[in-house]
Design a protein around this motif. Structure first.
Motif, PDB file in Angstrom:
ATOM      1  N   THR A   1     -12.836 -39.206  94.497  1.00  0.00           N
ATOM      2  CA  THR A   1     -12.129 -38.153  95.235  1.00  0.00           C
ATOM      3  C   THR A   1     -10.642 -38.475  95.283  1.00  0.00           C
ATOM      4  O   THR A   1     -10.251 -39.582  95.652  1.00  0.00           O
ATOM      5  N   ALA A   2      -9.843 -37.511  94.910  1.00  0.00           N
ATOM      6  CA  ALA A   2      -8.403 -37.746  94.853  1.00  0.00           C
ATOM      7  C   ALA A   2      -7.816 -37.959  96.246  1.00  0.00           C
ATOM      8  O   ALA A   2      -8.317 -37.414  97.233  1.00  0.00           O
ATOM      9  N   GLN A   3      -6.780 -38.766  96.296  1.00  0.00           N
ATOM     10  CA  GLN A   3      -6.037 -39.011  97.529  1.00  0.00           C
ATOM     11  C   GLN A   3      -4.557 -38.936  97.203  1.00  0.00           C
ATOM     12  O   GLN A   3      -4.181 -39.148  96.051  1.00  0.00           O
ATOM     13  N   VAL A   4      -3.783 -38.695  98.219  1.00  0.00           N
ATOM     14  CA  VAL A   4      -2.341 -38.679  98.026  1.00  0.00           C
ATOM     15  C   VAL A   4      -1.905 -40.057  97.523  1.00  0.00           C
ATOM     16  O   VAL A   4      -2.304 -41.072  98.084  1.00  0.00           O
ATOM     17  N   THR A   5      -1.102 -40.076  96.458  1.00  0.00           N
ATOM     18  CA  THR A   5      -0.686 -41.376  95.905  1.00  0.00           C
ATOM     19  C   THR A   5       0.791 -41.682  96.154  1.00  0.00           C
ATOM     20  O   THR A   5       1.177 -42.846  96.192  1.00  0.00           O
ATOM     21  N   ASN A   6       1.616 -40.651  96.274  1.00  0.00           N
ATOM     22  CA  ASN A   6       3.057 -40.866  96.427  1.00  0.00           C
ATOM     23  C   ASN A   6       3.615 -39.946  97.510  1.00  0.00           C
ATOM     24  O   ASN A   6       3.168 -38.810  97.642  1.00  0.00           O
ATOM     25  N   ILE A   7       4.602 -40.461  98.210  1.00  0.00           N
ATOM     26  CA  ILE A   7       5.241 -39.634  99.243  1.00  0.00           C
ATOM     27  C   ILE A   7       6.724 -39.518  98.925  1.00  0.00           C
ATOM     28  O   ILE A   7       7.390 -40.536  98.704  1.00  0.00           O
ATOM     29  N   ILE A   8       7.218 -38.307  98.899  1.00  0.00           N
ATOM     30  CA  ILE A   8       8.661 -38.139  98.775  1.00  0.00           C
ATOM     31  C   ILE A   8       9.162 -37.419 100.032  1.00  0.00           C
ATOM     32  O   ILE A   8       8.618 -36.406 100.435  1.00  0.00           O
ATOM     33  N   PHE A   9      10.153 -38.024 100.646  1.00  0.00           N
ATOM     34  CA  PHE A   9      10.729 -37.456 101.877  1.00  0.00           C
ATOM     35  C   PHE A   9      11.846 -36.515 101.445  1.00  0.00           C
ATOM     36  O   PHE A   9      13.018 -36.831 101.553  1.00  0.00           O
ATOM     37  N   MET A  10      11.442 -35.383 100.902  1.00  0.00           N
ATOM     38  CA  MET A  10      12.423 -34.448 100.330  1.00  0.00           C
ATOM     39  C   MET A  10      12.149 -33.018 100.759  1.00  0.00           C
ATOM     40  O   MET A  10      12.651 -32.074 100.156  1.00  0.00           O
ATOM     41  N   GLY A  11      11.332 -32.830 101.776  1.00  0.00           N
ATOM     42  CA  GLY A  11      11.064 -31.487 102.274  1.00  0.00           C
ATOM     43  C   GLY A  11      12.176 -31.053 103.211  1.00  0.00           C
ATOM     44  O   GLY A  11      13.330 -31.459 103.059  1.00  0.00           O
ATOM     45  N   MET A  12      11.811 -30.239 104.186  1.00  0.00           N
ATOM     46  CA  MET A  12      12.838 -29.775 105.123  1.00  0.00           C
ATOM     47  C   MET A  12      13.414 -30.948 105.902  1.00  0.00           C
ATOM     48  O   MET A  12      12.682 -31.823 106.362  1.00  0.00           O
ATOM     49  N   GLY A  13      14.741 -30.910 106.081  1.00  0.00           N
ATOM     50  CA  GLY A  13      15.364 -31.882 106.974  1.00  0.00           C
ATOM     51  C   GLY A  13      16.059 -33.020 106.259  1.00  0.00           C
ATOM     52  O   GLY A  13      15.957 -33.188 105.048  1.00  0.00           O
ATOM     53  N   GLU A  14      16.813 -33.786 107.049  1.00  0.00           N
ATOM     54  CA  GLU A  14      17.528 -34.957 106.546  1.00  0.00           C
ATOM     55  C   GLU A  14      16.803 -36.188 107.112  1.00  0.00           C
ATOM     56  O   GLU A  14      16.949 -36.519 108.299  1.00  0.00           O
ATOM     57  N   PRO A  15      16.002 -36.878 106.273  1.00  0.00           N
ATOM     58  CA  PRO A  15      15.171 -37.975 106.768  1.00  0.00           C
ATOM     59  C   PRO A  15      15.963 -39.067 107.505  1.00  0.00           C
ATOM     60  O   PRO A  15      15.486 -39.622 108.486  1.00  0.00           O
ATOM     61  N   LEU A  16      17.180 -39.345 107.040  1.00  0.00           N
ATOM     62  CA  LEU A  16      17.909 -40.440 107.690  1.00  0.00           C
ATOM     63  C   LEU A  16      18.471 -40.038 109.055  1.00  0.00           C
ATOM     64  O   LEU A  16      18.870 -40.898 109.832  1.00  0.00           O
ATOM     65  N   ASN A  17      18.469 -38.753 109.362  1.00  0.00           N
ATOM     66  CA  ASN A  17      18.813 -38.346 110.725  1.00  0.00           C
ATOM     67  C   ASN A  17      17.597 -38.407 111.636  1.00  0.00           C
ATOM     68  O   ASN A  17      17.680 -38.067 112.816  1.00  0.00           O
ATOM     69  N   ASN A  18      16.476 -38.820 111.080  1.00  0.00           N
ATOM     70  CA  ASN A  18      15.257 -39.027 111.870  1.00  0.00           C
ATOM     71  C   ASN A  18      14.663 -40.382 111.468  1.00  0.00           C
ATOM     72  O   ASN A  18      13.470 -40.535 111.269  1.00  0.00           O
ATOM     73  N   LEU A  19      15.579 -41.352 111.361  1.00  0.00           N
ATOM     74  CA  LEU A  19      15.193 -42.634 110.760  1.00  0.00           C
ATOM     75  C   LEU A  19      14.125 -43.376 111.560  1.00  0.00           C
ATOM     76  O   LEU A  19      13.210 -43.978 110.988  1.00  0.00           O
TER      77      LEU A  19
END
Ligand code: SAH
Length: 357
Positions: A159-177
């Motif tokens: 069964t497939a599982q999530v393998t990679n995460i990219i923090f590139m959706g809505m928002g600025e990740p480093l402003n929510n570090l």
């Protein structure tokens, strides 16, 4: 509006502290986290080795499902985009991109975004709030549920599982570090998701002091920078963050990151016709990349709302790539995925009835 804290936000120590507070045994923390992150249960009642009284205490104080799926859309290329509603009635989007047995999830880290980049649709939403760590982790878990239900398999036929995460959706990740750091630690934890550092990439528009903080915290992730232009004047006109932290400052932070982490940095570079996709821009990019341990990920501009910005032709893109490659700089082109469902880079935005964005 008050809502219960998401239980997946708590780290092991915090969960132990809470258990002590409510007169329970701290060893339960490991059991509870196993249910939350390994078995990825949907309710407290599924935690079979946890006494019902403790399950009740948790249910009284915490949310276990902070996000509800409003809808999901499947692109012709297999990319899936979800629209989730938060407990306080806001909307965020999450994208899953399948490729060669790998399943990458592009997570949102904020409701909306404050960076106001001219080419990005999320900017039009404005900024509402940071997402909790538990909410971001739930985005990923929801995708795992989908993979399970749809019977998709990984390379080994499991069964497939999530393998990679990219923090590139809505928002600025480093402003929510603070929360992004928590999420990366939970994903990296061998007892929980056991995801390698190289499988998580945090992308920033260039918040210089936060890049340093990321290094100080030793957050288990890779770093991508939305460089997009090598010219301060132009970069400031489309990415207001450049007025505070211009390219020289950004490059200082990049150099420090590379020196201290011994990792490379990825520059994301949006190709805009006659602006960032020109022979001169290629030359400038080479000048910046040549002395550094960096890779470039070029992204052809996706349709946004700015009618003055256009995507280059396929030939212009090829010429740009060839010029950069000739200088022995590693450059890849990010294939646009999910354009038909507005799931590609810079296309994530939630529009309330009657609102223009
Ligand atoms: N705020 C973070 C993460 C979200 S943006 C950041 O700025 O990095 C993710 C990527 O999409 C960035 O590299 C951004 O430059 C790119 N992007 C934004 N709008 C785009 C568009 N219209 N076409 C192509 N890429 C875009």
């Amino acid at each position: 509006m008050q809502w219960n804290r998401n239980i997946r936000t708590l780290n092991n120590d915090e969960l132990k502290a809470w258990l002590r507070e409510v007169d329970e045994k701290p060893f339960r923390a490991d059991q509870i986290q196993n249910w939350l992150f390994c078995r990825q249960v949907k309710s407290f009642d599924e935690m079979l080795n946890i006494p019902p009284a403790l399950r009740q205490k948790m249910a009284n104080q915490f949310a276990i499902r902070g996000l509800t799926e409003d809808k999901h859309m499947v692109s012709v290329d297999g990319t899936v985009k979800w629209l989730f509603k938060t407990e306080d009635d806001h909307h965020i989007e999450t994208v899953m991109i399948p490729a060669n047995g790998r399943y990458s999830v592009c997570v949102s880290t904020q409701v909306g975004c404050a960076m106001n980049c001219a080419f990005c649709r999320t900017a039009k939403m404005g900024f509402t709030r940071n997402l909790e760590a538990g909410e971001i982790l739930e985005e990923i878990i929801n995708v795992n549920w989908y993979l399970q239900e749809s019977g998709l398999l990984d390379e080994e036929g499991k069964t497939a599982q999530v393998t990679n995460i990219i923090f590139m959706g809505m928002g600025e990740p480093l402003n929510n570090l603070e929360n992004v750091h928590r999420v990366c630690c939970t994903l990296h934890n061998q007892k929980l998701f056991n995801m390698g550092r190289k499988r998580m990439t945090v992308s920033t528009s260039g918040i210089v002091p936060k890049i340093k903080e990321l290094v100080d915290r030793n957050t288990p992730c890779c770093l991508a920078i939305s460089l997009n232009s090598t010219n301060n004047e132009y970069r400031s006109s489309v990415m207001p963050v450049n007025k505070t932290w211009p390219i020289e400052k950004l490059l200082e932070a990049v150099d420090e990151y590379i020196r201290r982490t011994d990792n490379y940095v990825t520059f994301e570079f949006v190709l805009i016709q006659n602006i960032t996709c020109t022979p001169r821009a290629a030359k400038e990019l080479i000048r910046i990349c040549a002395p550094r341990r960096v890779k470039v990920n070029a992204i052809v501009l996706n349709d946004g709302d700015d009618p003055t910005l256009h995507a280059p032709t396929a030939e212009e893109v090829e010429d740009f790539l060839a010029a950069v490659r000739a200088a022995e700089i590693q450059i890849t082109i990010r294939n646009a995925r999910g354009r038909d469902i507005l799931a590609a880079c810079g296309q994530l935005a939630y529009k309330k009835e009657g609102q223009k964005c």
